[in-house]
Design a protein around this motif. Structure first.
Motif, PDB file in Angstrom:
ATOM      1  N   UNK A 118      11.931  35.698   5.981  1.00 34.49           N
ATOM      2  CA  UNK A 118      11.106  36.629   5.234  1.00 34.49           C
ATOM      3  C   UNK A 118       9.616  36.347   5.390  1.00 34.49           C
ATOM      4  N   UNK A 119       9.256  35.226   6.002  1.00 31.96           N
ATOM      5  CA  UNK A 119       7.866  34.806   6.087  1.00 31.96           C
ATOM      6  C   UNK A 119       7.239  35.254   7.398  1.00 31.96           C
ATOM      7  N   UNK A 120       5.943  35.523   7.350  1.00 33.59           N
ATOM      8  CA  UNK A 120       5.173  35.758   8.555  1.00 33.59           C
ATOM      9  C   UNK A 120       4.751  34.415   9.143  1.00 33.59           C
ATOM     10  N   UNK A 121       4.175  34.464  10.356  1.00 34.99           N
ATOM     11  CA  UNK A 121       3.813  33.242  11.055  1.00 34.99           C
ATOM     12  C   UNK A 121       2.827  32.394  10.258  1.00 34.99           C
ATOM     13  N   UNK A 122       1.744  32.995   9.769  1.00 35.63           N
ATOM     14  CA  UNK A 122       0.738  32.230   9.033  1.00 35.63           C
ATOM     15  C   UNK A 122       1.318  31.636   7.754  1.00 35.63           C
ATOM     16  N   UNK A 123       2.210  32.386   7.109  1.00 31.46           N
ATOM     17  CA  UNK A 123       2.819  31.887   5.880  1.00 31.46           C
ATOM     18  C   UNK A 123       3.712  30.682   6.163  1.00 31.46           C
ATOM     19  N   UNK A 124       4.440  30.717   7.295  1.00 29.13           N
ATOM     20  CA  UNK A 124       5.277  29.572   7.669  1.00 29.13           C
ATOM     21  C   UNK A 124       4.426  28.342   7.945  1.00 29.13           C
ATOM     22  N   UNK A 125       3.339  28.517   8.685  1.00 34.11           N
ATOM     23  CA  UNK A 125       2.486  27.378   9.035  1.00 34.11           C
ATOM     24  C   UNK A 125       1.812  26.790   7.797  1.00 34.11           C
ATOM     25  N   UNK A 126       1.483  27.621   6.835  1.00 38.12           N
ATOM     26  CA  UNK A 126       0.850  27.101   5.612  1.00 38.12           C
ATOM     27  C   UNK A 126       1.861  26.438   4.688  1.00 38.12           C
ATOM     28  N   UNK A 127       3.152  26.782   4.829  1.00 41.46           N
ATOM     29  CA  UNK A 127       4.186  26.178   3.980  1.00 41.46           C
ATOM     30  C   UNK A 127       4.577  24.789   4.466  1.00 41.46           C
ATOM     31  N   UNK A 128       4.461  24.521   5.773  1.00 33.34           N
ATOM     32  CA  UNK A 128       4.902  23.242   6.339  1.00 33.34           C
ATOM     33  C   UNK A 128       4.200  22.040   5.703  1.00 33.34           C
ATOM     34  N   UNK A 129       2.841  22.012   5.563  1.00 25.28           N
ATOM     35  CA  UNK A 129       2.210  20.842   4.923  1.00 25.28           C
ATOM     36  C   UNK A 129       2.683  20.606   3.489  1.00 25.28           C
ATOM     37  N   UNK A 130       2.967  21.688   2.754  1.00 24.80           N
ATOM     38  CA  UNK A 130       3.463  21.528   1.382  1.00 24.80           C
ATOM     39  C   UNK A 130       4.834  20.857   1.378  1.00 24.80           C
ATOM     40  N   UNK A 131       5.708  21.293   2.290  1.00 23.35           N
ATOM     41  CA  UNK A 131       7.035  20.675   2.382  1.00 23.35           C
ATOM     42  C   UNK A 131       6.916  19.206   2.799  1.00 23.35           C
ATOM     43  N   UNK A 132       5.985  18.916   3.720  1.00 24.85           N
ATOM     44  CA  UNK A 132       5.789  17.532   4.174  1.00 24.85           C
ATOM     45  C   UNK A 132       5.353  16.640   3.016  1.00 24.85           C
ATOM     46  N   UNK A 133       4.394  17.118   2.221  1.00 29.98           N
ATOM     47  CA  UNK A 133       3.917  16.323   1.085  1.00 29.98           C
ATOM     48  C   UNK A 133       5.006  16.147   0.028  1.00 29.98           C
ATOM     49  N   UNK A 134       5.777  17.205  -0.228  1.00 29.38           N
ATOM     50  CA  UNK A 134       6.862  17.081  -1.209  1.00 29.38           C
ATOM     51  C   UNK A 134       7.897  16.064  -0.732  1.00 29.38           C
ATOM     52  N   UNK A 135       8.214  16.100   0.570  1.00 30.89           N
ATOM     53  CA  UNK A 135       9.155  15.123   1.113  1.00 30.89           C
ATOM     54  C   UNK A 135       8.656  13.700   0.963  1.00 30.89           C
ATOM     55  N   UNK A 136       7.359  13.457   1.248  1.00 33.80           N
ATOM     56  CA  UNK A 136       6.798  12.109   1.102  1.00 33.80           C
ATOM     57  C   UNK A 136       6.864  11.632  -0.349  1.00 33.80           C
ATOM     58  N   UNK A 137       6.578  12.540  -1.283  1.00 27.37           N
ATOM     59  CA  UNK A 137       6.635  12.160  -2.698  1.00 27.37           C
ATOM     60  C   UNK A 137       8.063  11.805  -3.111  1.00 27.37           C
ATOM     61  N   UNK A 138       9.037  12.546  -2.615  1.00 25.96           N
ATOM     62  CA  UNK A 138      10.433  12.262  -2.945  1.00 25.96           C
ATOM     63  C   UNK A 138      10.896  10.943  -2.327  1.00 25.96           C
ATOM     64  N   UNK A 139      10.383  10.604  -1.141  1.00 26.33           N
ATOM     65  CA  UNK A 139      10.735   9.325  -0.523  1.00 26.33           C
ATOM     66  C   UNK A 139      10.236   8.173  -1.387  1.00 26.33           C
ATOM     67  N   UNK A 140       9.019   8.283  -1.918  1.00 20.68           N
ATOM     68  CA  UNK A 140       8.482   7.226  -2.789  1.00 20.68           C
ATOM     69  C   UNK A 140       9.345   7.041  -4.032  1.00 20.68           C
ATOM     70  N   UNK A 141       9.975   8.135  -4.473  1.00 21.25           N
ATOM     71  CA  UNK A 141      10.882   8.058  -5.625  1.00 21.25           C
ATOM     72  C   UNK A 141      12.306   7.699  -5.210  1.00 21.25           C
ATOM     73  N   UNK A 142      12.497   7.422  -3.899  1.00 25.47           N
ATOM     74  CA  UNK A 142      13.793   7.040  -3.328  1.00 25.47           C
ATOM     75  C   UNK A 142      14.846   8.140  -3.512  1.00 25.47           C
ATOM     76  N   UNK A 143      14.389   9.380  -3.537  1.00 28.59           N
ATOM     77  CA  UNK A 143      15.302  10.525  -3.566  1.00 28.59           C
ATOM     78  C   UNK A 143      15.430  11.044  -2.132  1.00 28.59           C
ATOM     79  N   UNK A 144      16.200  10.293  -1.327  1.00 27.86           N
ATOM     80  CA  UNK A 144      16.216  10.535   0.112  1.00 27.86           C
ATOM     81  C   UNK A 144      16.927  11.834   0.482  1.00 27.86           C
TER      82      UNK A 144
END
Length: 522
Positions: free
Chosen positions: A169-195
């Motif tokens: 459902x996303x356009x190209x620019x929307x996908x590219x802008x969503x990737x950094x948010x997902x990356x940061x959320x993943x890093x935060x979850x790793x620190x909480x050991x929610x692998x």
């Protein structure tokens, strides 16, 4: 007025049945439209074909996402929230694909996959291939296309950002802008050991980037830049899978990554996964590649290789303990049944001997053909194995001796070389029983005979132990050296046995000296 009544759209006629509320909404791409609909034939009876209310849930489409029946998006975007309208649509321009759309919605309402059983082709191709939609009224519409009447009620117009949007459902620019948010959320979850949750975030980010990358020309600058963005996300995903002990998942993703990018972290994570699943050769190869690509990690690689060697040794000895002197494990009921069958066979054989005028001390082979003897050999072997597990070595040795008598008779009479495969385990098991019963001379005799035709590791080890127990130092050391040569990983056990041999020799010499002085004093 033109937008409301679709005056610029040929082949469509609109009649408002119930007016909606508020102004005409704005419908940007991705807007979610929730509605009820009823499909009627344009005949005198106005026959109902479909009704979404009967399915128990309203229908949904997203603006600008290429819904199969494109006219529905046009109809709904002319309505206000709460409006009920009737649309007449001709068959030439608008309703030709309705049978395909209706079939999919009906299967979804039944809880089935709308694509189940289809080949990879367009919807029309599947219909021509299977000749039917599975619904007679839809097949009739397919054969004779005709105008349809749609009565629609617009229930809800969703904000494109008010719900989780799928990647399609996303356009190209929307996908590219969503990737950094997902990356940061993943890093935060790793620190909480929610692998597990972190892995989902990284995986979704990778899928978005690969979707965008698939639209670029391989080798172009944009394609290569997207590939570089994928690498750290893939590595983070592999690290999460390592923490979750999903080692084969790590091997698969790391191998796919290393086919395109030769990175140190990729080799290291794959090496850790190979080591965890006992793939020693592959783990050593990847660890050595890590040291080759980054010499500063040589000390780390050395520690990992040393730990891998220790783990492999530990696994080796565990398997030795588990399988040494053990054959296939059977169910207790099966073993009891086999034991009873052997006893029954022996009783029958005894009866045959009595009827033939033979006493109990007669030849056991009398009155038996070769098939009976072979069957008895296998039954006696299995019964002996059961007795060994129960540590009844005396009875077990009796069974093995009797089985060997049958083997000797068959070999002498029929000259069957294939029976050597049967003789080998029987002799080894009999020798082991003699060891446990401390009849070391018999062990030496059995092993000597066996080693004349078979350079067998276990026979050498049993003879070495027997020589050591008899304090035959030279023969024992010679056999232990041969054992170590055949299997270098058996070296710790050999060292332990040689240590016992030394203790036995010292004890024997001390006893001899004590006996000598007592005799001298007398």
């Amino acid at each position: 007025m033109e937008d409301t009544y679709l005056l610029k759209h040929p082949g469509v006629k609109k009649k408002i049945l119930v007016g909606g509320t508020g102004p005409l909404p704005h419908f940007p791409p991705g807007t979610k439209l929730v509605f009820n609909f009823q499909t009627l034939l344009d005949n005198f009876e106005r026959t109902v074909v479909d009704d979404s209310r009967l399915a128990g849930r309203p229908a949904e489409i997203f603006v600008g996402k290429m819904f199969k029946l494109e006219v529905w998006e046009t109809l709904l975007t002319s309505m206000r929230v709460g409006e009920v309208a009737e649309f007449w649509c001709d068959a030439v321009q608008h309703t030709g694909l309705y049978p395909i759309v209706s079939k999919g919605m009906r299967l979804i309402a039944q809880g089935k996959d709308p694509l189940e059983g289809q080949r990879h082709m367009c919807g029309m191709g599947n219909l021509f291939h299977y000749h039917s939609t599975g619904f007679p009224e839809l097949d009739e519409l397919m054969r004779t296309p005709q105008p349809l009447i749609f009565i629609m009620e617009l229930l809800q117009v969703g904000d494109p950002m008010s719900y989780h949007r799928e990647s399609w459902m996303m356009e190209k620019d929307e996908k590219l802008s969503t990737v950094p948010l997902l990356h940061m959320r993943g890093n935060a979850l790793v620190k909480q050991r929610q692998f597990q949750e972190a892995a989902s975030e990284y995986k979704e980010a990778v899928l978005l980037l690969k979707t965008v990358q698939s639209r670029e020309m391989p080798g172009d600058a944009d394609y290569m830049n997207l590939a570089r963005l994928i690498v750290p996300l893939e590595l983070n995903y592999c690290q999460c899978m390592l923490e979750l002990h999903e080692y084969y998942e790590v091997i698969e993703h790391a191998s796919e990554l290393l086919d395109k990018h030769k990175c140190v972290k990729g080799y290291y994570k794959r090496a850790k996964a190979h080591a965890a699943v006992w793939n020693e050769k592959e783990a050593r190869r990847d660890f050595n590649m890590v040291a080759h690509l980054d010499p500063t990690l040589a000390s780390l690689v050395h520690r990992e290789l040393r730990a891998l060697s220790e783990r492999m040794k530990e696994k080796y000895w565990q398997e030795k303990d588990a399988y040494w002197n053990k054959l296939d494990v059977k169910d207790a009921a099966d073993e009891k049944e086999k034991k009873e069958s052997v006893d029954e066979e022996e009783k029958k054989d005894a009866q045959v001997g009595d009827e033939g005028g033979k006493d109990d001390g007669g030849d056991k082979t009398e009155g038996k053909d070769w098939q009976q003897m072979l069957r008895l050999v296998m039954l006696l072997q299995e019964q002996g194995n059961v007795l060994m597990k129960e540590k009844d070595f005396q009875e077990a040795s009796t069974k093995f001796k009797e089985a060997l008598d049958y083997v000797d008779f068959l070999q002498n009479k029929e000259d069957w070389e294939s029976l050597e495969k049967v003789r080998l385990p029987l002799t080894l098991n009999l020798s082991q029983c003699m060891l446990e019963l401390q009849r070391y001379l018999q062990v030496v005799q059995l092993s000597d005979k066996l080693l004349e035709s078979h350079q067998h590791f276990k026979a050498l080890y049993q003879r070495a132990r027997a020589h050591a127990a008899l304090c035959n130092e030279e023969e024992a050391r010679k056999d232990f050296a041969a054992v170590e040569k055949l299997d270098p990983q058996f070296k710790p056990v050999v060292r332990q046995e040689l240590k016992k041999l030394g203790e036995n020799l010292r004890s024997m010499h001390a006893h001899q000296n004590k006996t000598y002085w007592l005799a001298t004093q007398e």
